[in-house]
Design an enzyme around this catalytic site. Structure first.
Site, PDB file in Angstrom:
ATOM      1  N   CYS A 115       0.792  -1.239   0.043  1.00 37.85           N
ATOM      2  CA  CYS A 115      -0.070  -0.137   0.035  1.00 37.85           C
ATOM      3  C   CYS A 115       0.885   1.381  -0.032  1.00 37.85           C
ATOM      4  O   CYS A 115       0.478   2.472  -0.385  1.00 37.85           O
ATOM      5  CB  CYS A 115      -0.999  -0.073   1.171  1.00 37.85           C
ATOM      6  SG  CYS A 115      -1.993  -1.371   1.331  1.00 37.85           S
ATOM      7  N   HIS A 278      -3.771   7.048   1.250  1.00 39.59           N
ATOM      8  CA  HIS A 278      -4.000   5.795   0.678  1.00 39.59           C
ATOM      9  C   HIS A 278      -5.377   5.450   1.148  1.00 39.59           C
ATOM     10  O   HIS A 278      -5.745   5.188   2.378  1.00 39.59           O
ATOM     11  CB  HIS A 278      -3.225   4.666   1.288  1.00 39.59           C
ATOM     12  CG  HIS A 278      -3.433   3.320   1.102  1.00 39.59           C
ATOM     13  ND1 HIS A 278      -3.613   2.716  -0.189  1.00 39.59           N
ATOM     14  CD2 HIS A 278      -3.543   2.132   1.736  1.00 39.59           C
ATOM     15  CE1 HIS A 278      -4.003   1.591  -0.191  1.00 39.59           C
ATOM     16  NE2 HIS A 278      -3.868   1.281   1.217  1.00 39.59           N
ATOM     17  N   ASN A 308     -10.127  -0.813  -2.317  1.00 41.94           N
ATOM     18  CA  ASN A 308      -8.634  -0.566  -1.964  1.00 41.94           C
ATOM     19  C   ASN A 308      -7.762  -1.153  -3.023  1.00 41.94           C
ATOM     20  O   ASN A 308      -7.873  -2.365  -3.356  1.00 41.94           O
ATOM     21  CB  ASN A 308      -8.256  -1.126  -0.523  1.00 41.94           C
ATOM     22  CG  ASN A 308      -6.973  -1.013  -0.174  1.00 41.94           C
ATOM     23  OD1 ASN A 308      -5.984  -0.824  -1.057  1.00 41.94           O
ATOM     24  ND2 ASN A 308      -6.599  -1.413   0.942  1.00 41.94           N
TER      25      ASN A 308
HETATM   26  O1  UT7 Z   1      -4.584  -1.299   2.599  1.00 40.72           O
HETATM   27  C1  UT7 Z   1      -3.677  -1.821   3.729  1.00 40.72           C
HETATM   28  C2  UT7 Z   1      -4.030  -2.076   4.817  1.00 40.72           C
HETATM   29  N1  UT7 Z   1      -5.623  -2.555   5.143  1.00 40.72           N
HETATM   30  C3  UT7 Z   1      -6.175  -2.033   5.666  1.00 40.72           C
HETATM   31  O2  UT7 Z   1      -5.994  -0.967   6.352  1.00 40.72           O
HETATM   32  C4  UT7 Z   1      -7.277  -2.893   6.372  1.00 40.72           C
HETATM   33  C5  UT7 Z   1      -7.639  -2.679   7.913  1.00 40.72           C
HETATM   34  N2  UT7 Z   1      -8.485  -3.525   8.438  1.00 40.72           N
HETATM   35  C6  UT7 Z   1      -9.762  -3.285   8.178  1.00 40.72           C
HETATM   36  O3  UT7 Z   1     -10.076  -2.309   7.363  1.00 40.72           O
HETATM   37  C7  UT7 Z   1     -11.172  -4.048   8.875  1.00 40.72           C
HETATM   38  O4  UT7 Z   1     -10.201  -4.772   9.893  1.00 40.72           O
HETATM   39  C8  UT7 Z   1     -11.684  -5.008   8.170  1.00 40.72           C
HETATM   40  C9  UT7 Z   1     -12.737  -4.148   7.216  1.00 40.72           C
HETATM   41  C10 UT7 Z   1     -10.786  -5.959   7.017  1.00 40.72           C
HETATM   42  C11 UT7 Z   1     -12.644  -5.864   8.658  1.00 40.72           C
HETATM   43  O5  UT7 Z   1     -13.573  -5.005   9.552  1.00 40.72           O
HETATM   44  P1  UT7 Z   1     -13.529  -5.225  11.048  1.00 40.72           P
HETATM   45  O6  UT7 Z   1     -14.592  -4.441  11.746  1.00 40.72           O
HETATM   46  O7  UT7 Z   1     -12.484  -5.198  11.663  1.00 40.72           O
HETATM   47  O8  UT7 Z   1     -14.191  -6.683  11.216  1.00 40.72           O
HETATM   48  P2  UT7 Z   1     -13.516  -7.981  12.078  1.00 40.72           P
HETATM   49  O9  UT7 Z   1     -12.686  -8.418  11.137  1.00 40.72           O
HETATM   50  O10 UT7 Z   1     -13.407  -7.737  13.278  1.00 40.72           O
HETATM   51  O11 UT7 Z   1     -14.795  -8.982  11.929  1.00 40.72           O
HETATM   52  C12 UT7 Z   1     -16.107  -8.505  12.499  1.00 40.72           C
HETATM   53  C13 UT7 Z   1     -17.150  -9.710  12.167  1.00 40.72           C
HETATM   54  C14 UT7 Z   1     -16.548 -11.211  12.358  1.00 40.72           C
HETATM   55  O12 UT7 Z   1     -17.695 -12.128  12.488  1.00 40.72           O
HETATM   56  P3  UT7 Z   1     -17.896 -12.377  14.115  1.00 40.72           P
HETATM   57  O13 UT7 Z   1     -16.521 -13.181  14.482  1.00 40.72           O
HETATM   58  O14 UT7 Z   1     -18.060 -11.172  14.937  1.00 40.72           O
HETATM   59  O15 UT7 Z   1     -19.135 -13.348  14.117  1.00 40.72           O
HETATM   60  C15 UT7 Z   1     -16.157 -11.405  10.851  1.00 40.72           C
HETATM   61  O16 UT7 Z   1     -16.275 -12.894  10.509  1.00 40.72           O
HETATM   62  O17 UT7 Z   1     -17.555  -9.610  10.746  1.00 40.72           O
HETATM   63  C16 UT7 Z   1     -17.045 -10.815  10.124  1.00 40.72           C
HETATM   64  N3  UT7 Z   1     -16.983 -10.436   8.675  1.00 40.72           N
HETATM   65  C17 UT7 Z   1     -17.785 -10.347   7.827  1.00 40.72           C
HETATM   66  N4  UT7 Z   1     -19.304 -10.252   7.550  1.00 40.72           N
HETATM   67  C18 UT7 Z   1     -19.772  -9.998   6.326  1.00 40.72           C
HETATM   68  C19 UT7 Z   1     -15.573 -10.277   7.943  1.00 40.72           C
HETATM   69  N5  UT7 Z   1     -15.725  -9.925   6.847  1.00 40.72           N
HETATM   70  C20 UT7 Z   1     -16.936 -10.088   6.537  1.00 40.72           C
HETATM   71  C21 UT7 Z   1     -17.634  -9.727   5.328  1.00 40.72           C
HETATM   72  N6  UT7 Z   1     -18.954  -9.769   5.440  1.00 40.72           N
HETATM   73  N7  UT7 Z   1     -17.114  -9.522   4.301  1.00 40.72           N
END
Ligand code: UT7
Length: 351
Positions: A115, A278, A308
């Site tokens: 990134c 970014h 992204n």
């Molecule tokens: O560009 C390079 C750098 N990358 C970034 O900066 C990305 C940084 N991270 C993020 O943007 C976020 O962490 C994500 C968007 C990737 C994920 O969002 P989050 O709010 O951190 O979600 P999480 O990983 O804590 O997951 C929360 C819940 C989980 O379910 P449970 O365990 O609470 O039942 C996941 O399984 O959301 C679930 N989940 C989804 N649900 C529906 C994860 N991905 C999805 C999805 N659709 N696509």
């Protein structure tokens, strides 16, 4: 002598993939994606026709034309991507060929800094121009993530975020008082290298990670270890991310590296006319905006449309901002990135 952006351009593929379309392939919803990331749609390149190089070439031609030069005038190419056409050679030479540059008095360098690839590339280009080594440097960020994502439920947290596209700038020396790239700040911390990574195919052989997990044959055997059957069977050939760790680190490092650039140049956040972060996650950009106390009109967000696009996200956003008249002569433009590695960086440009 400083370097200035003399021309800028971008290209995004025609195919729009809305959140609802992804929801047909994996267990996700439009609401979840918008709420957690701000993304409404992204672009996917046309398989068999488009590649990071072809997209980069379109963006490059626009940047070259806007700089008022010809492709043959380019004397150095820097290509930032993590989704290259080939494992090797890199996209730099492929772009040279695609642009029809036949002279060999030119260098081509590939940058794999995820990134922050564009900010790293800008810093490298800036050093070459300041030293007087090159006069027309083409810097490209281009990605085709859609080829390498996991479209099963398992991959949903990573897959919904990424999109394809390309951006390019043509850098030249300038002696105009106070204009050009004022500073670039680069950082890295390899502690969490595997927390946002695509480690296969690779030459790690299980070192540091455990050979069994990846199905490597005995260490004294020959061949066939670059991609193992286990990697295919266990779905180990796509990116993985510990999202929350990346998020939490990003919201600290982004403001930190922006403040570093401002402090080192004797400027403050009030001097920033436009922040082009970014496009990692809309919530991350909103957090940076709040910490930096910037009004909406001073921050560029286009992740809603493109997702992204890793190394391409800053040049696409900057190019769109320039095209829509948001970048004016004399403006202070701040670029900032954070991502896999972890690597992060910032740049200040007086336009
Ligand atoms: O560009 C390079 C750098 N990358 C970034 O900066 C990305 C940084 N991270 C993020 O943007 C976020 O962490 C994500 C968007 C990737 C994920 O969002 P989050 O709010 O951190 O979600 P999480 O990983 O804590 O997951 C929360 C819940 C989980 O379910 P449970 O365990 O609470 O039942 C996941 O399984 O959301 C679930 N989940 C989804 N649900 C529906 C994860 N991905 C999805 C999805 N659709 N696509």
């Amino acid at each position: 002598m400083r370097s200035k952006i003399a021309g800028i351009g971008h290209y995004v593929p025609e195919r729009i993939v809305k959140n609802e379309e992804l929801a047909k392939h994996m267990d996700t919803t439009n609401e979840w994606i918008i709420e957690r990331t701000g993304i409404e749609e992204r672009r996917y390149a046309a398989k068999h026709e488009e590649t990071p190089t072809t997209m980069g070439a379109i963006a490059s031609r626009i940047a070259i034309e806007r700089a008022g030069i010809q492709p043959e005038d380019v004397d150095f190419i820097i290509f930032a991507t993590i989704s290259p056409d080939y494992y090797f050679p890199g996209c730099g030479v492929l772009l040279q060929r695609a642009l029809g540059i036949t002279k060999t008095e030119i260098g081509a360098l590939d940058i794999r800094n995820q990134c922050s690839g564009f900010v790293y590339g800008l810093s490298v280009a800036d050093q070459f121009i300041r030293s007087g080594m090159y006069k027309n440097i083409l810097l490209v960020g281009s990605e085709m993530h859609s080829m390498g994502l996991d479209f099963s439920d398992e991959g949903r947290a990573v897959t919904v975020i990424f999109g394809d596209g390309a951006g390019a700038v043509l850098l030249q020396p300038t002696e105009e008082e106070g204009k050009g790239v004022l500073i670039t700040c680069l950082h890295s911390d390899g502690t969490h290298a595997e927390e946002l990574a695509m480690i296969n195919p690779g030459s790690h052989g299980g070192y540091h990670l455990g050979p069994e997990k990846y199905g490597y044959p005995p260490h004294d055997s020959f061949g066939g270890v670059f991609v193992t059957q286990k990697m295919v069977d266990d779905n180990l050939l796509t990116p993985n991310m510990t999202g929350q760790l990346v998020f939490k680190t990003a919201v600290v490092k982004f403001p930190e590296v922006i403040k570093e650039a401002l402090t080192k140049t004797g400027l403050t956040s009030e001097d920033i006319d436009l922040l082009v972060p970014h496009q990692a996650n809309l919530r991350i950009s909103q957090f940076i905006q709040k910490v930096m106390r910037l009004p909406d009109e001073k921050v560029v967000n286009n992740i809603q449309k493109y997702g992204n696009t890793t190394a391409a996200s800053i040049p696409i956003a900057l190019s769109e901002a320039w095209e829509s008249g948001r970048v004016k002569d004399g403006d202070l433009i701040c670029l900032a990135a954070f991502g896999s590695g972890f690597t992060w960086g910032s740049a200040l440009i007086r336009w």
